[in-house]
Write a protein that holds these residues in place. Structure first.
Motif, PDB file in Angstrom:
ATOM      1  N   LEU A 114     -15.317  -4.713   2.076  1.00  0.00           N
ATOM      2  CA  LEU A 114     -15.266  -3.408   2.744  1.00  0.00           C
ATOM      3  C   LEU A 114     -14.142  -3.371   3.775  1.00  0.00           C
ATOM      4  O   LEU A 114     -13.395  -2.389   3.868  1.00  0.00           O
ATOM      5  CB  LEU A 114     -16.606  -3.111   3.421  1.00  0.00           C
ATOM      6  CG  LEU A 114     -17.681  -2.424   2.566  1.00  0.00           C
ATOM      7  CD1 LEU A 114     -18.031  -3.245   1.331  1.00  0.00           C
ATOM      8  CD2 LEU A 114     -18.932  -2.152   3.393  1.00  0.00           C
ATOM      9  N   GLU A 115     -14.018  -4.452   4.539  1.00  0.00           N
ATOM     10  CA  GLU A 115     -13.017  -4.496   5.599  1.00  0.00           C
ATOM     11  C   GLU A 115     -11.597  -4.447   5.039  1.00  0.00           C
ATOM     12  O   GLU A 115     -10.757  -3.659   5.495  1.00  0.00           O
ATOM     13  CB  GLU A 115     -13.207  -5.779   6.420  1.00  0.00           C
ATOM     14  CG  GLU A 115     -12.189  -5.949   7.535  1.00  0.00           C
ATOM     15  CD  GLU A 115     -12.294  -7.308   8.211  1.00  0.00           C
ATOM     16  OE1 GLU A 115     -11.318  -7.714   8.876  1.00  0.00           O
ATOM     17  OE2 GLU A 115     -13.346  -7.975   8.068  1.00  0.00           O
ATOM     18  N   ALA A 116     -11.318  -5.287   4.035  1.00  0.00           N
ATOM     19  CA  ALA A 116      -9.962  -5.357   3.482  1.00  0.00           C
ATOM     20  C   ALA A 116      -9.590  -4.061   2.772  1.00  0.00           C
ATOM     21  O   ALA A 116      -8.451  -3.584   2.871  1.00  0.00           O
ATOM     22  CB  ALA A 116      -9.852  -6.540   2.522  1.00  0.00           C
ATOM     23  N   THR A 117     -10.546  -3.478   2.051  1.00  0.00           N
ATOM     24  CA  THR A 117     -10.269  -2.225   1.349  1.00  0.00           C
ATOM     25  C   THR A 117      -9.987  -1.106   2.337  1.00  0.00           C
ATOM     26  O   THR A 117      -9.085  -0.282   2.122  1.00  0.00           O
ATOM     27  CB  THR A 117     -11.450  -1.853   0.435  1.00  0.00           C
ATOM     28  OG1 THR A 117     -11.678  -2.919  -0.489  1.00  0.00           O
ATOM     29  CG2 THR A 117     -11.166  -0.579  -0.340  1.00  0.00           C
ATOM     30  N   CYS A 118     -10.725  -1.067   3.418  1.00  0.00           N
ATOM     31  CA  CYS A 118     -10.488  -0.055   4.446  1.00  0.00           C
ATOM     32  C   CYS A 118      -9.086  -0.203   5.034  1.00  0.00           C
ATOM     33  O   CYS A 118      -8.365   0.788   5.207  1.00  0.00           O
ATOM     34  CB  CYS A 118     -11.541  -0.168   5.545  1.00  0.00           C
ATOM     35  SG  CYS A 118     -11.333   1.044   6.875  1.00  0.00           S
ATOM     36  N   LYS A 119      -8.670  -1.432   5.325  1.00  0.00           N
ATOM     37  CA  LYS A 119      -7.324  -1.660   5.866  1.00  0.00           C
ATOM     38  C   LYS A 119      -6.264  -1.165   4.886  1.00  0.00           C
ATOM     39  O   LYS A 119      -5.258  -0.563   5.279  1.00  0.00           O
ATOM     40  CB  LYS A 119      -7.112  -3.153   6.156  1.00  0.00           C
ATOM     41  CG  LYS A 119      -7.817  -3.666   7.391  1.00  0.00           C
ATOM     42  CD  LYS A 119      -7.605  -5.156   7.568  1.00  0.00           C
ATOM     43  CE  LYS A 119      -6.185  -5.485   7.970  1.00  0.00           C
ATOM     44  NZ  LYS A 119      -5.890  -5.144   9.367  1.00  0.00           N
ATOM     45  N   ASN A 120      -6.489  -1.412   3.602  1.00  0.00           N
ATOM     46  CA  ASN A 120      -5.518  -0.974   2.597  1.00  0.00           C
ATOM     47  C   ASN A 120      -5.456   0.547   2.523  1.00  0.00           C
ATOM     48  O   ASN A 120      -4.367   1.130   2.396  1.00  0.00           O
ATOM     49  CB  ASN A 120      -5.881  -1.553   1.231  1.00  0.00           C
ATOM     50  CG  ASN A 120      -4.865  -1.189   0.166  1.00  0.00           C
ATOM     51  OD1 ASN A 120      -3.709  -1.586   0.220  1.00  0.00           O
ATOM     52  ND2 ASN A 120      -5.294  -0.401  -0.810  1.00  0.00           N
ATOM     53  N   PRO A 156       0.841  -1.205   0.000  1.00  0.00           N
ATOM     54  CA  PRO A 156       0.000   0.000   0.000  1.00  0.00           C
ATOM     55  C   PRO A 156       0.873   1.252   0.000  1.00  0.00           C
ATOM     56  O   PRO A 156       1.815   1.355   0.789  1.00  0.00           O
ATOM     57  CB  PRO A 156      -0.799  -0.133   1.302  1.00  0.00           C
ATOM     58  CG  PRO A 156       0.069  -0.976   2.201  1.00  0.00           C
ATOM     59  CD  PRO A 156       0.773  -1.937   1.285  1.00  0.00           C
ATOM     60  N   HIS A 157       0.574   2.201  -0.884  1.00  0.00           N
ATOM     61  CA  HIS A 157       1.469   3.354  -0.982  1.00  0.00           C
ATOM     62  C   HIS A 157       0.797   4.495  -1.730  1.00  0.00           C
ATOM     63  O   HIS A 157       0.002   4.282  -2.649  1.00  0.00           O
ATOM     64  CB  HIS A 157       2.759   2.957  -1.705  1.00  0.00           C
ATOM     65  CG  HIS A 157       3.905   3.878  -1.450  1.00  0.00           C
ATOM     66  ND1 HIS A 157       4.248   4.889  -2.318  1.00  0.00           N
ATOM     67  CD2 HIS A 157       4.789   3.949  -0.425  1.00  0.00           C
ATOM     68  CE1 HIS A 157       5.303   5.541  -1.841  1.00  0.00           C
ATOM     69  NE2 HIS A 157       5.658   4.990  -0.689  1.00  0.00           N
ATOM     70  N   TYR A 158       1.180   5.700  -1.352  1.00  0.00           N
ATOM     71  CA  TYR A 158       0.625   6.902  -1.973  1.00  0.00           C
ATOM     72  C   TYR A 158       1.079   7.094  -3.415  1.00  0.00           C
ATOM     73  O   TYR A 158       0.511   7.918  -4.140  1.00  0.00           O
ATOM     74  CB  TYR A 158       1.015   8.136  -1.153  1.00  0.00           C
ATOM     75  CG  TYR A 158       2.514   8.318  -0.999  1.00  0.00           C
ATOM     76  CD1 TYR A 158       3.267   8.956  -1.978  1.00  0.00           C
ATOM     77  CD2 TYR A 158       3.172   7.832   0.132  1.00  0.00           C
ATOM     78  CE1 TYR A 158       4.636   9.107  -1.846  1.00  0.00           C
ATOM     79  CE2 TYR A 158       4.539   7.984   0.273  1.00  0.00           C
ATOM     80  CZ  TYR A 158       5.270   8.618  -0.718  1.00  0.00           C
ATOM     81  OH  TYR A 158       6.631   8.759  -0.594  1.00  0.00           O
ATOM     82  N   ILE A 159       2.095   6.354  -3.884  1.00  0.00           N
ATOM     83  CA  ILE A 159       2.546   6.491  -5.269  1.00  0.00           C
ATOM     84  C   ILE A 159       1.385   6.289  -6.235  1.00  0.00           C
ATOM     85  O   ILE A 159       1.298   6.948  -7.280  1.00  0.00           O
ATOM     86  CB  ILE A 159       3.691   5.489  -5.577  1.00  0.00           C
ATOM     87  CG1 ILE A 159       4.154   5.594  -7.036  1.00  0.00           C
ATOM     88  CG2 ILE A 159       3.286   4.060  -5.281  1.00  0.00           C
ATOM     89  CD1 ILE A 159       4.720   6.922  -7.435  1.00  0.00           C
ATOM     90  N   ASN A 160       0.453   5.389  -5.884  1.00  0.00           N
ATOM     91  CA  ASN A 160      -0.714   5.149  -6.743  1.00  0.00           C
ATOM     92  C   ASN A 160      -1.508   6.425  -6.972  1.00  0.00           C
ATOM     93  O   ASN A 160      -1.916   6.732  -8.099  1.00  0.00           O
ATOM     94  CB  ASN A 160      -1.625   4.098  -6.095  1.00  0.00           C
ATOM     95  CG  ASN A 160      -0.950   2.762  -5.919  1.00  0.00           C
ATOM     96  OD1 ASN A 160      -0.597   2.102  -6.882  1.00  0.00           O
ATOM     97  ND2 ASN A 160      -0.758   2.351  -4.667  1.00  0.00           N
TER      98      ASN A 160
END
Length: 690
Positions: A529-535, A367-371
């Motif tokens: 929803l849960e996994a996307t929030c964690k990411n 996970p990173h802000y580069i995206n």
């Protein structure tokens, strides 16, 4: 509380909708307009596309003089240009490559009933299959259709050369086992759209003989003659050799003002083997980052933009084979690297190929802000270069960015889920954990063929690719506390949109459930929803590295993280409400979501990488295949959507249950939880987990 969360959802949705897409009259970038103007103005699509012409003006027989300790043409060209531009630290690093096949001559002549040259290595280099061994034979041709084993039944191919509508590599081994001398093929997956294109293909192994390729157009003519019973003899001559070679990696760096602040790395491959020499898929990415290096270096040298705080490094690599040893040799640099921007195939004329310029994001394992930084420039390029109906009475196109000799097309782009198969995977691998994105034009009907030539490229697309890459790299390299905050809010904005998309996906899947699958579906969609929030939370925290000691940024990230959690709760209210409605319709109770015994075990197991995970040890998880059979049988695994992503998700924080949830959210295939645990067991047996 549920009512309050509903209003929170409406509030956040109204905010994020405004940020998630541009209004017709307002387009913006993270960088200030005056900096963007300098980057856009300095960039040259003509210079970038001319690099392609100079490196791979046409596909040819690479001379033997380029192998060994000499320079490959493409790498020497890059080095000469870097020196011409006065860029610091320009050099070619070398790594042992072993030996590779080198074609010298390859001719296929029809000698009976006529005298016709069918193929010549000098005319089209890919007409001789890589790996073909020296030969000089005259033999009859025999048609074997697609070259399946069943197609050989009843045919006498001994001492003959088979002709197939498949590829050389697919038919060669079977043909040789049956006594054939070699293969002539014209198989192509794009024969209707590119009937003159010959695919890149090769043969391997001790029993390799030779293979020739014809274009589909000429291949079908030959097939028809054979089908109608014509006896055709050919004379095949091949000269080839095996030569030692070095893996050569041209590299340079634009130094930052703070040597300890880290680096951004731009990468592109200019080799994919040494026989295939494609314009878009081989050197367009390398040409683009060469232009990026010139742009940033020139602007900084002229004082038109400030020197970035962080260094910007460039590497031109043999795809994978050069990236892996380079990364492995520079563990110290990897420790300092914030992210990687990899340009693969970037120059194709989009419109004529029904193609898009795509940003391939990182996975949940990185996970990173580069995206979001890169997405900002993709969206700007798209919005600023199209005629917007709502603006027809004013400035129809906000900021047309085109090359003088290029097209004036709109910018067709996509922001897509992660896809590997290029050099960013070496950076993303769990042994390195440097988040990397890929920029690529897709589809491309000519890639990996003899018709991947510079005439398929567009100077405007090359300019736009260079602008996006230069802006993204400079943005991160120069980011201060204030810019870090802007990047964080941009990540929150785009992240909110992504969370909304996952809610929509969950609601849609729920519509099609039945009584039998209801409980399973409910658990699955809540995981989205849960996994996307964690990411998204992890993505926000990644911004910390841009201003590690900033209390202002820390407070800002706390607020954004809290808002992300609120949005997750609000989305959950909507989903839970729909689950209740669906349960009522089906005459069922709402599931309890109580963890099973296996899920509880998995939730308590948090795998931690061992010291054996060294930087650059790419695909080290392959060690599990070398474990004793008894151990492999003790930990059987099936139905894991991606073992590479599973490993990337092992960070000492995610539980095995978290890993399964993140795999399921990212992939169509549902991963088996016991298999996830068993694979972790194998990794531990291999010494890769503590």
């Amino acid at each position: 509380m549920r009512k309050n969360l509903f209003f929170i959802l409406l509030f956040l949705f109204s905010i994020t909708s405004a940020f998630a897409q541009y209004t017709p009259f307002y387009q913006y970038t993270l960088l200030a307009p005056e900096v963007m103007d300098e980057i856009i103005g300095e960039s040259s699509g003509e210079t970038a596309i001319n690099h392609v012409f100079e490196m791979v003006g046409y596909q040819r027989n690479r001379p033997a003089s380029e192998y060994g300790s000499a320079y490959f043409r493409e790498g020497k060209y890059v080095l000469d240009k870097l020196n011409e531009y006065g860029i610091a630290g320009a050099e070619i690093e070398r790594f042992d490559g072993g030996k590779t096949w080198d074609g010298i001559k390859g001719e296929l002549w029809e000698v009976e009933p006529g005298k016709i040259k069918l193929a010549d290595y000098k005319d089209i280099a890919l007409s001789l299959a890589e790996g073909s061994k020296p030969t000089d034979v005259t033999a009859e041709l025999v048609w074997v259709e697609e070259g399946l084993k069943s197609d050989f039944e009843g045919l006498d191919v001994k001492g003959k050369i088979v002709v197939t509508s498949a590829t050389v590599s697919r038919v060669h081994n079977t043909a040789i086992e049956k006594g054939a001398l070699g293969v002539v093929a014209f198989g192509s997956s794009r024969e209707l759209t590119a009937p003159l294109a010959i695919p890149a293909s090769g043969i391997r192994g001790e029993n390799a003989t030779f293979g020739f390729y014809l274009t589909p157009r000429e291949g079908y003519k030959l097939r028809d003659r054979l089908i109608h019973g014509e006896k055709i003899k050919v004379h095949a001559v091949v000269e080839s050799q095996m030569l030692p070679y070095d893996l050569q990696v041209p590299t340079c760096v634009i130094p930052g003002s703070d040597p300890d602040a880290g680096e951004v790395i731009l990468s592109a491959h200019i080799f994919e083997g040494y026989t295939k020499q494609g314009a878009n898929d081989n050197v367009s990415g390398g040409a683009a980052i060469l232009e990026v290096a010139r742009i940033i270096n020139q602007l900084v040298a002229d004082g038109r933009i400030p020197q970035p705080k962080r260094s910007i490094r460039f590497i031109w690599v043999p795809e994978f084979s050069g990236t892996i040893p380079w990364v492995s040799a520079h563990a110290d640099i990897m420790e300092q690297t914030l992210c990687n921007i990899n340009l693969d195939m970037v120059g194709l004329h989009l419109k004529s190929n029904n193609s898009f310029f795509s940003l391939m994001r990182t996975t949940f394992g990185n996970p990173h802000y580069i995206n979001d930084v890169m997405e900002n420039y993709f969206v700007y390029m798209g919005e600023a270069n199209r005629e917007i109906l709502a603006n027809r009475s004013n400035k129809r196109i906000a900021n047309q960015i085109i090359a003088p000799s290029g097209t004036d097309d709109a910018f067709y782009y996509q922001i897509e889920q992660h896809y590997g198969s290029s050099d960013h995977e070496v950076f993303n691998n769990w042994t390195t954990h440097v988040p990397g994105v890929m920029l690529i034009t897709w589809p491309d009907m000519y890639y990996h063929t003899s018709q991947d030539t510079p005439d398929k490229l567009d100077a405007t697309q090359m300019k736009r690719a260079a602008v996006i890459a230069a802006a993204g790299a400079y943005n991160i390299a120069s980011a201060d506390e204030e810019m870090a905050g802007s990047i964080a809010t941009t990540s929150f904005s785009y992240g909110s949109k992504r969370m909304g998309i996952e809610l929509g996906r969950a609601l849609d899947e729920l519509k099609y459930t039945d009584a039998e699958s209801f409980e399973t579906t409910c658990k699955k969609v809540k995981v989205y929803l849960e996994a996307t929030c964690k990411n998204e939370l992890a993505t926000l925290q990644s911004v910390t590295e841009l201003a590690t000691d900033s209390k202002i940024l820390a407070t800002q990230l706390e607020t954004l993280s809290a808002s992300t959690k609120q949005l997750f709760e609000a989305n959950s209210v909507v989903l839970d409400n729909q689950i209740e409605l669906t349960a009522s319709k089906l005459g069922l109770e709402v599931p309890s979501y109580k963890l099973t015994k296996l899920e509880k075990e998995a939730s308590e197991f948090i795998p931690v990488p061992s010291e054996k995970i060294k930087v650059g040890a790419f695909r080290v998880e392959g060690a599990v295949r070398n474990l004793p059979k008894a151990i492999q049988e003790k930990y059987p695994y099936t139905n894991i959507a991606s073992t590479t992503e599973l490993c990337a998700l092992i960070n000492g924080k995610n539980s095995a249950l978290d890993i399964k949830k993140m795999l399921d959210t990212q992939h169509k295939e549902v991963s088996d939880l016991q298999s996830v645990l068993n694979y972790c067991g194998l990794l531990k047996e291999a010494g890769l987990l503590n």
